[in-house]
Design a protein around this motif. Structure first.
Motif, short mmCIF file in Angstrom:
data_model
loop_
_atom_site.label_atom_id
_atom_site.label_comp_id
_atom_site.label_asym_id
_atom_site.label_seq_id
_atom_site.Cartn_x
_atom_site.Cartn_y
_atom_site.Cartn_z
N VAL A 6 3.86 0.07 1.43
CA VAL A 6 3.51 0.98 0.34
C VAL A 6 2.28 0.45 -0.38
O VAL A 6 2.07 -0.76 -0.46
CB VAL A 6 4.70 1.08 -0.65
N ILE A 7 1.45 1.37 -0.89
CA ILE A 7 0.41 0.97 -1.85
C ILE A 7 0.76 1.60 -3.20
O ILE A 7 1.24 2.72 -3.28
CB ILE A 7 -1.00 1.39 -1.41
N LYS A 8 0.49 0.83 -4.26
CA LYS A 8 0.76 1.31 -5.62
C LYS A 8 -0.52 1.61 -6.39
O LYS A 8 -0.49 2.23 -7.44
CB LYS A 8 1.62 0.29 -6.36
N LYS A 9 -1.66 1.17 -5.82
CA LYS A 9 -2.97 1.58 -6.32
C LYS A 9 -3.96 1.51 -5.18
O LYS A 9 -3.75 0.79 -4.19
CB LYS A 9 -3.42 0.71 -7.50
N HIS A 10 -5.03 2.29 -5.30
CA HIS A 10 -6.06 2.28 -4.26
C HIS A 10 -6.83 0.97 -4.30
O HIS A 10 -7.03 0.38 -5.36
CB HIS A 10 -7.01 3.46 -4.45
N GLY A 11 -7.27 0.53 -3.12
CA GLY A 11 -8.04 -0.71 -3.07
C GLY A 11 -8.06 -1.28 -1.68
O GLY A 11 -8.00 -0.56 -0.68
N GLY A 12 -8.13 -2.61 -1.60
CA GLY A 12 -8.23 -3.31 -0.33
C GLY A 12 -6.88 -3.50 0.33
O GLY A 12 -5.83 -3.10 -0.20
N PRO A 13 -6.88 -4.15 1.49
CA PRO A 13 -5.63 -4.38 2.21
C PRO A 13 -4.60 -5.17 1.41
O PRO A 13 -3.40 -5.07 1.67
CB PRO A 13 -6.08 -5.16 3.45
N GLU A 14 -5.08 -5.95 0.44
CA GLU A 14 -4.16 -6.75 -0.36
C GLU A 14 -3.24 -5.90 -1.23
O GLU A 14 -2.25 -6.40 -1.79
CB GLU A 14 -4.93 -7.72 -1.25
N GLU A 15 -3.51 -4.59 -1.33
CA GLU A 15 -2.66 -3.71 -2.13
C GLU A 15 -1.34 -3.36 -1.45
O GLU A 15 -0.44 -2.80 -2.08
CB GLU A 15 -3.42 -2.42 -2.49
N PHE A 16 -1.19 -3.68 -0.17
CA PHE A 16 0.07 -3.37 0.51
C PHE A 16 1.21 -4.24 -0.01
O PHE A 16 1.05 -5.45 -0.21
CB PHE A 16 -0.07 -3.60 2.02
N VAL A 17 2.35 -3.61 -0.22
CA VAL A 17 3.59 -4.32 -0.49
C VAL A 17 4.65 -3.79 0.47
O VAL A 17 4.62 -2.61 0.84
CB VAL A 17 4.05 -4.16 -1.95
N ILE A 18 5.54 -4.65 0.90
CA ILE A 18 6.65 -4.25 1.77
C ILE A 18 7.90 -4.17 0.90
O ILE A 18 8.27 -5.14 0.25
CB ILE A 18 6.86 -5.24 2.92
#
Length: 324
Positions: A6-18
Motif C-alpha cells: 500500500v502507499i499512503k502518500k505519493h512519492g518514491g518507492p520508499e512510500e510502500f508499506v506492507i
C-alpha cells in the motif's frame, strides 16, 4: 486478511508499506481471487508518483493471476477453483487475495503458468489493441516501436513477426537491441549512440514508417513524429520519460498530415465481451508459440520497493513479477 503493498502518500518507492488488509466476500458482479503472482508495470510507477493521481491510501498493481475463491451474483464466466488472470481497474493487485469486479478477469488456459498469466495480461493486451484495434495494420507495414526490449516491446516484436509486419525497435544498449532482434524485430537502434530518427529514415529509404508506437513519451515524441511517413499514425501510449508537452496541432499538418492518438488499455477492455475476446487472441498467440512471455525479474512482495527502483532505472528486460 491478506498481506498487501500500500502507499499512503505519493512519492518514491520508499512510500510502500506492507500491511494486512481484510478481504471480504464478493458482491454482485464481483469475485474473490487468491493470487499466485502479480505483474509489475510502468503504470504502477505513474500511480505511485502521482502522475496518475488516486485517492490514498491505496493498494497498487493492475494485473495478476491466481485461483478464483468465490463469485458473486451474476458472474457466469468463472467459478470457484478456476484459474484466472487479469489486467483491470481498480488498482490493488499487489496482494495475496482480493475482491474485485469480475468482468475483466479471464479464464487462464491450463497450458499457461500463473507467472505467465501475471506477466502477460497488461502488456499482451496492450500489444493486441496496438496491432488490432487502434489503426489498420497489414502484412508488409512498417512500425517503429520504442523500448523494444521491455515487457511490452518483446511481445510486440514477436507479434509483428507472426503477422508479417516489419518492426524497427529502439533500445538503450546494444545488449537490449540484440534481445529485441532475437525476439523478432527486423532492426533495432541504440538510441544512446545514434541519431535514431535519421536512422529510421535511412532504414525506410527516406519514406518513414507507417505507425509509431511510443510509450516513452517526452524524450521520443518529436523524433517519433519525424519518423512517420505522410498520413502516418502516431500512437502515444505511455510516459516512461515524462508526460508529452502540449502539442501545436498545426505541426501535424506541416509534417505530412499526420494522425495521432493517445489510447489507454482500460478503454479498450471496458466492455466484458471485448476484454474476453482480446484475451483469447493473446492466449492463442502464446499457446501456439508465436509469442513467448519472457520473465527476467522476480521479486517477493516484500521487496516491491526494490522492484520499482529497478524498473525506473531501466535495468529490466522482458517482464517482472512479484511472487507471493
Amino acid at each position: 486478511m491478506a498481506r498487501t503493498a500500500v502507499i499512503k502518500k505519493h512519492g518514491g518507492p520508499e512510500e510502500f508499506v506492507i500491511e494486512d488488509r481484510p478481504v471480504g466476500d464478493p458482491g454482485p458482479g464481483e469475485l474473490r481471487i487468491r493470487h499466485e503472482a502479480c505483474g509489475l508495470n510502468f503504470i504502477d510507477v505513474y500511480q505511485r508518483t502521482g502522475l496518475y493521481p488516486m485517492d490514498l491510501p491505496h493498494a497498487l498493481g493492475m494485473e495478476a493471476a491466481g485461483v478464483v475463491e468465490a463469485v458473486g451474483e451474476g458472474v457466469s464466466h468463472l467459478k470457484p477453483g478456476d484459474r484466472a488472470a487479469y489486467a483491470a481497474q481498480p488498482p490493488g493487485a499487489y496482494t495475496e487475495e482480493r475482491v474485485m469486479p469480475a468482468a475483466q478477469v479471464c479464464p487462464l488456459p491450463d497450458d499457461l503458468s500463473f507467472e505467465q498469466g501475471a506477466a502477460m495480461m497488461l502488456k499482451g493486451l496492450t500489444v493486441q489493441y496496438l496491432f488490432h484495434r487502434t489503426t489498420p495494420l497489414k502484412k508488409g507495414d512498417t512500425v517503429l516501436f520504442h523500448a523494444a526490449a521491455g515487457g511490452v516491446g518483446l511481445i510486440a516484436c514477436q507479434w509483428a513477426r507472426s503477422e508479417g509486419i516489419t518492426l524497427i525497435g529502439t533500445a538503450g544498449t546494444d545488449e537490449k537491441c540484440a534481445l529485441a532482434l532475437e525476439h523478432g524485430a527486423s532492426h533495432c537502434i541504440n538510441y544512446r549512440s545514434s541519431d535514431w530518427s535519421k536512422e529510421v529514415r535511412d532504414l525506410t529509404g527516406g519514406k518513414g514508417v507507417d505507425v509509431v508506437m511510443d510509450a516513452v513519451g517526452k524524450d521520443t515524441f518529436e523524433g517519433s513524429l519525424d519518423s512517420l511517413r505522410p498520413l502516418g499514425m502516431m500512437i502515444s501510449f505511455g510516459n516512461a520519460s515524462g508526460a508529452v508537452p502540449p502539442l501545436d496541432i498545426g505541426m501535424l499538418g506541416k509534417k505530412g498530415s499526420l494522425k495521432i492518438t493517445r489510447p489507454t488499455l482500460f478503454t479498450h477492455i471496458a466492455r466484458h465481451e471485448d476484454c474476453q475476446e482480446m484475451a483469447r487472441m493473446l492466449f492463442g498467440k502464446v499457446v501456439a508459440g508465436d509469442v513467448t512471455i519472457r520473465i527476467d525479474q522476480r521479486f517477493p512482495l516484500d521487496d516491491v520497493a526494490e522492484a520499482h527502483r529497478t524498473l525506473e532505472a531501466r535495468k529490466t528486460t522482458g517482464s517482472t513479477v512479484l511472487t507471493l
